[in-house]
Design a protein around this motif. Structure first.
Motif, mmCIF file in Angstrom:
data_model
loop_
_atom_site.group_PDB
_atom_site.id
_atom_site.type_symbol
_atom_site.label_atom_id
_atom_site.label_comp_id
_atom_site.label_asym_id
_atom_site.label_seq_id
_atom_site.Cartn_x
_atom_site.Cartn_y
_atom_site.Cartn_z
ATOM 1 N N SER A 1 29.566 30.182 22.947
ATOM 2 C CA SER A 1 30.607 29.367 23.561
ATOM 3 C C SER A 1 30.321 29.145 25.042
ATOM 4 N N ALA A 2 30.963 28.107 25.585
ATOM 5 C CA ALA A 2 30.847 27.847 27.021
ATOM 6 C C ALA A 2 31.449 28.991 27.812
ATOM 7 N N ALA A 3 32.516 29.618 27.271
ATOM 8 C CA ALA A 3 33.144 30.747 27.959
ATOM 9 C C ALA A 3 32.159 31.904 28.087
ATOM 10 N N ARG A 4 31.391 32.158 27.019
ATOM 11 C CA ARG A 4 30.392 33.222 27.071
ATOM 12 C C ARG A 4 29.292 32.880 28.069
ATOM 13 N N ALA A 5 28.905 31.614 28.115
ATOM 14 C CA ALA A 5 27.885 31.180 29.072
ATOM 15 C C ALA A 5 28.378 31.350 30.500
#
Length: 404
Positions: free
Chosen positions: A281-285
């Motif tokens: 996910s973008a959040a993880r990135a």
């Protein structure tokens, strides 16, 4: 095939039974009976696969061996296929084991343990020592039928050790193995085998990390703690910069994410790609980008990189030293993970305009860094004390607050 079809129909009919009407005793009796049935099916499947392997039956479907046939036609995993092939060979070489298997008295896991006594090395040593192998086999089968699985492991181990007590010390590295499988969602599963000393080293390292990472209100299971400890162990070595260089580049976790997804506060599932091709996910990135190296890459319409910018460290070394000196450990309430386990988190992410400075930085261990990027947040008040808040806005407080 008629009897086999009838057996399959009988097993299928069991699904219609109403288990809620069964007493405790009935449920346990049913479990025993199904376990025996499963053992018998496993034994017959292994025997059939062995015969198919020897007859090269897989050529009928255009495949060179039973291993690819089982993987594609029977949808079996690699470890399951290895176990089946090994079990078939064991039954062929050990008749007492085969009889116990056919009677449903021993499990596939026990057969795998018993397989150790009929390896080429063990058979050669037994022949040289004049061992009565049928007697040994009968004794070990009796242990398998009557005693717990662990006792069988000990009995087989004792027999193998006694075969050549004065022989050369075995090389512990020969028996070590580790398998990792990456699934379509990017997650990894696997298994490993270590000798006694190698296993002790790993267990000790993981236990020390797991013990240090426990904090107030920790509800993780033992397995979850050890899983987190294993990742932390990898983090420590990657961060040390002392791992071997891979093709002129130090090993690191790489992530490719579009600038729009990086700036978007939404989770953005599947918006980023890791170096090994997993979608995250973008959040993880964004979490990984808090304390890492960032390189600008311009991608053309045909997905070919057109321009590379300079790689720069988001948190420079001098700032990290200052944050470590101030915070000492993970600032998430109840956690005391040491500074060298932690990332430097941007309280307001740099992609959202947050400055890379001491006032906008906080030490967070991987576990709590993840939580902060999934709804929790930390704040530092003017007197220097950190506060942690749940997604619902309530503060996490250690101990009992007295009412006045």
């Amino acid at each position: 095939m008629g009897e086999l079809a009838s057996a399959i129909d009988a097993l299928g009919a069991l699904a219609a039974d109403d288990l809620f009407d069964c007493s405790d005793g009935d449920l346990l009796d049913r479990t025993r009976a199904l376990t025996r049935a499963r053992n018998m099916v496993d034994a017959e499947l292994a025997r059939t696969v062995r015969r198919a392997e020897c007859a090269q039956a897989s050529e009928h479907d255009g495949l060179k061996s039973m291993r690819p046939w089982l993987r594609t036609h029977a949808r079996q995993s690699g470890p399951a296929i290895t176990g089946l092939i090994k079990a078939g060979r064991v039954q062929e070489h050990l008749p007492a084991v085969a009889a116990a298997c056919a009677a449903g008295q021993i499990t596939a896991d026990q057969v795998e343990v018993l397989a150790e006594i009929c390896t080429s090395t063990a058979l050669d040593e037994a022949a040289a020592a004049g061992v009565d192998l049928p007697a040994i086999e009968a004794a070990l089968v009796a242990v398998a039928v009557e005693a717990p699985y662990r006792d069988l492991q000990k009995a087989v181990g004792a027999y193998l050790a006694a075969l050549d007590p004065d022989g050369p010390e075995p090389d512990p590295t020969e028996g070590r193995s580790l398998s990792l499988v990456q699934h379509p969602d990017g997650a990894f599963t696997g298994g490993f085998t270590l000798d006694a000393v190698g296993g002790e080293k790993l267990a000790t390292a993981l236990e020390s990390i797991a013990a240090k990472s426990r904090c107030a209100g920790d509800i993780r299971t033992r397995a979850q703690m050890l899983g987190d400890a294993l990742v932390q162990l990898a983090d420590l070595h990657l961060a040390s910069g002392e791992l071997p260089v891979l093709r002129t580049v130090k090993p690191h976790v790489g992530v490719l994410v579009g600038i729009e997804d990086l700036l978007d506060p939404a989770d953005g599932p599947g918006a980023a790609t890791t170096g090994l091709g997993a979608a995250i996910s973008a959040a993880r990135a964004r979490m990984l980008a808090c304390d890492g190296n960032v390189t600008r890459i311009v991608i053309g319409p045909d997905s070919v990189p057109m321009d590379y910018g300079r790689t720069h460290r988001v948190v420079p070394p001098h700032l990290r030293r200052a944050v470590e000196l101030r915070d000492q450990c993970c600032v998430f309430t109840g956690c005391e993970a040491p500074a060298w386990w932690c990332d430097v988190h941007h309280v307001l992410h740099w992609a959202d305009g947050g400055e890379t400075c001491l006032e906008n930085s906080a030490l967070l261990c991987e576990r709590h860094h993840t939580k902060v990027h999934h709804g929790f947040w930390v704040e530092r008040d003017p007197d220097g004390r950190w506060h942690t808040y749940r997604p619902d806005g309530t503060e996490i407080v250690i101990g009992v607050r007295l009412l006045r």
